[in-house]
Design a protein around this motif. Structure first.
Motif, PDB file in Angstrom:
ATOM      1  N   GLY A 119       8.387  -3.187  -8.227  1.00 17.05           N
ATOM      2  CA  GLY A 119       7.960  -2.589  -9.480  1.00 17.05           C
ATOM      3  C   GLY A 119       7.337  -3.610 -10.415  1.00 17.05           C
ATOM      4  O   GLY A 119       7.521  -3.552 -11.632  1.00 17.05           O
ATOM      5  N   LEU A 120       6.589  -4.557  -9.841  1.00 16.17           N
ATOM      6  CA  LEU A 120       6.050  -5.677 -10.609  1.00 16.17           C
ATOM      7  C   LEU A 120       4.675  -5.377 -11.187  1.00 16.17           C
ATOM      8  O   LEU A 120       3.894  -4.618 -10.610  1.00 16.17           O
ATOM      9  CB  LEU A 120       5.928  -6.919  -9.715  1.00 16.17           C
ATOM     10  CG  LEU A 120       7.203  -7.462  -9.086  1.00 16.17           C
ATOM     11  CD1 LEU A 120       6.868  -8.588  -8.112  1.00 16.17           C
ATOM     12  CD2 LEU A 120       8.157  -7.975 -10.173  1.00 16.17           C
ATOM     13  N   ALA A 121       4.388  -5.999 -12.311  1.00 13.62           N
ATOM     14  CA  ALA A 121       3.012  -6.058 -12.791  1.00 13.62           C
ATOM     15  C   ALA A 121       2.296  -7.122 -11.964  1.00 13.62           C
ATOM     16  O   ALA A 121       2.921  -8.064 -11.461  1.00 13.62           O
ATOM     17  CB  ALA A 121       2.981  -6.428 -14.268  1.00 13.62           C
ATOM     18  N   PRO A 151      -1.211   1.245  -9.509  1.00 19.74           N
ATOM     19  CA  PRO A 151      -0.932   1.162 -10.950  1.00 19.74           C
ATOM     20  C   PRO A 151      -0.236  -0.147 -11.310  1.00 19.74           C
ATOM     21  O   PRO A 151       0.630  -0.627 -10.577  1.00 19.74           O
ATOM     22  CB  PRO A 151      -0.007   2.367 -11.194  1.00 19.74           C
ATOM     23  CG  PRO A 151      -0.368   3.331 -10.114  1.00 19.74           C
ATOM     24  CD  PRO A 151      -0.689   2.493  -8.910  1.00 19.74           C
ATOM     25  N   GLY A 152      -0.637  -0.722 -12.434  1.00 26.92           N
ATOM     26  CA  GLY A 152      -0.019  -1.957 -12.895  1.00 26.92           C
ATOM     27  C   GLY A 152      -0.705  -3.213 -12.422  1.00 26.92           C
ATOM     28  O   GLY A 152      -0.291  -4.310 -12.772  1.00 26.92           O
ATOM     29  N   VAL A 153      -1.765  -3.079 -11.635  1.00 25.66           N
ATOM     30  CA  VAL A 153      -2.501  -4.254 -11.146  1.00 25.66           C
ATOM     31  C   VAL A 153      -3.774  -4.416 -11.966  1.00 25.66           C
ATOM     32  O   VAL A 153      -4.602  -3.505 -12.044  1.00 25.66           O
ATOM     33  CB  VAL A 153      -2.855  -4.124  -9.650  1.00 25.66           C
ATOM     34  CG1 VAL A 153      -3.669  -5.332  -9.190  1.00 25.66           C
ATOM     35  CG2 VAL A 153      -1.585  -4.003  -8.813  1.00 25.66           C
ATOM     36  N   VAL A 154      -3.929  -5.586 -12.578  1.00 26.24           N
ATOM     37  CA  VAL A 154      -5.106  -5.894 -13.391  1.00 26.24           C
ATOM     38  C   VAL A 154      -6.117  -6.647 -12.533  1.00 26.24           C
ATOM     39  O   VAL A 154      -5.803  -7.698 -11.974  1.00 26.24           O
ATOM     40  CB  VAL A 154      -4.725  -6.745 -14.614  1.00 26.24           C
ATOM     41  CG1 VAL A 154      -5.973  -7.117 -15.421  1.00 26.24           C
ATOM     42  CG2 VAL A 154      -3.717  -6.005 -15.493  1.00 26.24           C
ATOM     43  N   LEU A 155      -7.333  -6.100 -12.423  1.00 28.19           N
ATOM     44  CA  LEU A 155      -8.403  -6.760 -11.680  1.00 28.19           C
ATOM     45  C   LEU A 155      -9.210  -7.627 -12.642  1.00 28.19           C
ATOM     46  O   LEU A 155      -9.684  -7.145 -13.675  1.00 28.19           O
ATOM     47  CB  LEU A 155      -9.311  -5.732 -11.005  1.00 28.19           C
ATOM     48  CG  LEU A 155      -8.632  -4.710 -10.087  1.00 28.19           C
ATOM     49  CD1 LEU A 155      -9.685  -3.845  -9.395  1.00 28.19           C
ATOM     50  CD2 LEU A 155      -7.737  -5.386  -9.064  1.00 28.19           C
ATOM     51  N   VAL A 156      -9.376  -8.892 -12.284  1.00 32.19           N
ATOM     52  CA  VAL A 156     -10.050  -9.853 -13.155  1.00 32.19           C
ATOM     53  C   VAL A 156     -11.449 -10.161 -12.623  1.00 32.19           C
ATOM     54  O   VAL A 156     -11.628 -10.350 -11.416  1.00 32.19           O
ATOM     55  CB  VAL A 156      -9.232 -11.156 -13.255  1.00 32.19           C
ATOM     56  CG1 VAL A 156      -9.949 -12.176 -14.126  1.00 32.19           C
ATOM     57  CG2 VAL A 156      -7.847 -10.871 -13.808  1.00 32.19           C
ATOM     58  N   HIS A 157     -12.410 -10.242 -13.477  1.00 30.24           N
ATOM     59  CA  HIS A 157     -13.831 -10.552 -13.229  1.00 30.24           C
ATOM     60  C   HIS A 157     -14.589  -9.289 -12.822  1.00 30.24           C
ATOM     61  O   HIS A 157     -15.253  -8.690 -13.641  1.00 30.24           O
ATOM     62  CB  HIS A 157     -14.016 -11.682 -12.220  1.00 30.24           C
ATOM     63  CG  HIS A 157     -13.384 -12.964 -12.636  1.00 30.24           C
ATOM     64  ND1 HIS A 157     -13.657 -13.574 -13.848  1.00 30.24           N
ATOM     65  CD2 HIS A 157     -12.460 -13.766 -12.039  1.00 30.24           C
ATOM     66  CE1 HIS A 157     -12.945 -14.678 -13.972  1.00 30.24           C
ATOM     67  NE2 HIS A 157     -12.197 -14.823 -12.891  1.00 30.24           N
ATOM     68  N   GLY A 158     -14.575  -8.909 -11.574  1.00 27.46           N
ATOM     69  CA  GLY A 158     -15.204  -7.661 -11.168  1.00 27.46           C
ATOM     70  C   GLY A 158     -16.697  -7.591 -11.428  1.00 27.46           C
ATOM     71  O   GLY A 158     -17.204  -6.559 -11.865  1.00 27.46           O
ATOM     72  N   VAL A 159     -17.411  -8.676 -11.144  1.00 30.81           N
ATOM     73  CA  VAL A 159     -18.861  -8.672 -11.370  1.00 30.81           C
ATOM     74  C   VAL A 159     -19.643  -8.402 -10.087  1.00 30.81           C
ATOM     75  O   VAL A 159     -20.872  -8.370 -10.101  1.00 30.81           O
ATOM     76  CB  VAL A 159     -19.326 -10.003 -11.997  1.00 30.81           C
ATOM     77  CG1 VAL A 159     -18.726 -10.177 -13.381  1.00 30.81           C
ATOM     78  CG2 VAL A 159     -18.969 -11.189 -11.104  1.00 30.81           C
ATOM     79  N   GLN A 160     -18.933  -8.215  -8.962  1.00 33.03           N
ATOM     80  CA  GLN A 160     -19.571  -7.894  -7.684  1.00 33.03           C
ATOM     81  C   GLN A 160     -18.884  -6.670  -7.072  1.00 33.03           C
ATOM     82  O   GLN A 160     -18.696  -6.588  -5.864  1.00 33.03           O
ATOM     83  CB  GLN A 160     -19.447  -9.085  -6.721  1.00 33.03           C
ATOM     84  CG  GLN A 160     -20.222 -10.324  -7.125  1.00 33.03           C
ATOM     85  CD  GLN A 160     -21.669 -10.255  -6.694  1.00 33.03           C
ATOM     86  OE1 GLN A 160     -21.996  -9.721  -5.644  1.00 33.03           O
ATOM     87  NE2 GLN A 160     -22.547 -10.809  -7.507  1.00 33.03           N
ATOM     88  N   VAL A 161     -18.522  -5.718  -7.923  1.00 37.85           N
ATOM     89  CA  VAL A 161     -17.717  -4.582  -7.473  1.00 37.85           C
ATOM     90  C   VAL A 161     -18.424  -3.793  -6.372  1.00 37.85           C
ATOM     91  O   VAL A 161     -17.794  -3.329  -5.412  1.00 37.85           O
ATOM     92  CB  VAL A 161     -17.383  -3.657  -8.664  1.00 37.85           C
ATOM     93  CG1 VAL A 161     -16.733  -2.367  -8.177  1.00 37.85           C
ATOM     94  CG2 VAL A 161     -16.444  -4.383  -9.624  1.00 37.85           C
TER      95      VAL A 161
END
Length: 277
Positions: free
Chosen positions: A207-209, A265-275
């Protein structure tokens, strides 16, 4: 004691800015927002704290930080003194070289300096990536809110599982009074299908972030799709990961995370400039 905090302008965010606005604060909580004249009449005898010709607004949120690299500009100047222009892999190699040259004291001081810089700049909440897990106690006295994500990477399934086991206790503790722990699988280009799946299972079952760098560069996209390109040629030999290259996954980095179970849910995606890469 009740305090009445005021300044030339107050920005509630949820409504228009107030000139000569004020906050009523009781026991560390904001109880009312409005015009100074009106609130002063309501809370007779409150201590007035007047910040003069300034602006009061909610603290800023920096959702992705690497405070252990706060000293990077100075460390870089002590070395070759420049960063490569436009080459993600060359930049990554420089970061690796600089980090490997530092001792624990330098990393700890960088975190402390970064926490102080956040406060001075009006940042009140962070999502910090910590790769030196033994320095988790550096946040103990910080009033900042947010999360400290314990960064993990690796290609060997057994070794990676050992790292997860080693930090399991830290993931159940608070690094600071208002900071909670989370897991940060570093990036698709520093993990593989097995280790990413292990990380995903750890996040789900615990149940982790979590947070992860993804779709950060064209080089990452090329590596994930075809196991080729500058990351395969320069980073993998440096890390001793050549035997893990395979033939590529044939999908984008984001699709690869989805296949490994990390788009949850709870996962933050960082950057995402080549999605869509």
């Amino acid at each position: 004691m009740t305090r009445l905090v005021t300044a030339r302008y107050l920005v509630p965010i949820g409504s228009r800015p107030l000139e000569n606005g004020a906050l009523v604060i009781e026991q560390g909580r904001i109880c009312a927002v409005g015009k100074l004249r009106e609130l002063r009449a309501q809370v007779v005898g409150a201590q007035v704290v007047d910040y003069g010709d300034r602006v009061i607004l909610p603290p800023l949120v920096n959702a992705h930080t690497h405070l252990e690299l706060t000293g990077f500009p100075e460390w870089l100047a002590e070395g070759e003194g420049y960063l490569p222009d436009g080459d993600f892999t060359a930049w990554l190699l420089r970061v690796i070289a600089v980090k490997r040259s530092l001792d624990l004291d330098a990393h700890r001081q960088a975190i402390l300096d970064g926490l102080e810089m956040c406060l001075r700049s009006g940042t009140g909440a962070i999502g910090d990536f910590l790769s030196v897990h033994s320095l988790a106690d550096s946040y103990l006295l910080s009033p900042l809110l947010g999360r400290v994500y314990f960064e993990v990477l690796g290609q060997d399934e057994q070794a990676f599982s050992g790292v997860l086991g080693h930090i399991s206790r830290k993931l159940r503790q608070q690094p600071g009074p208002h900071l909670w722990a989370g897991l940060a699988p570093h990036a698709p280009y520093t993990l593989n299908r097995k280790t990413l799946t292990l990380a995903a299972d750890t996040v789900r079952l615990g149940g982790l972030a979590a947070s992860i760098h993804v779709a950060e560069s064209a080089a990452e996209t090329e590596l994930i799709r075809s196991a080729k390109g500058p990351l395969a040629e320069r980073i993998y030999p440096l890390a001793g990961w050549q035997d893990y290259l395979g033939s590529g996954e044939g999908v984008s980095p984001v699709a690869f995370l989805d296949e490994c179970g990390l788009l949850q849910p709870g996962v933050v995606l960082v950057h995402g400039v080549q999605v869509n890469g």
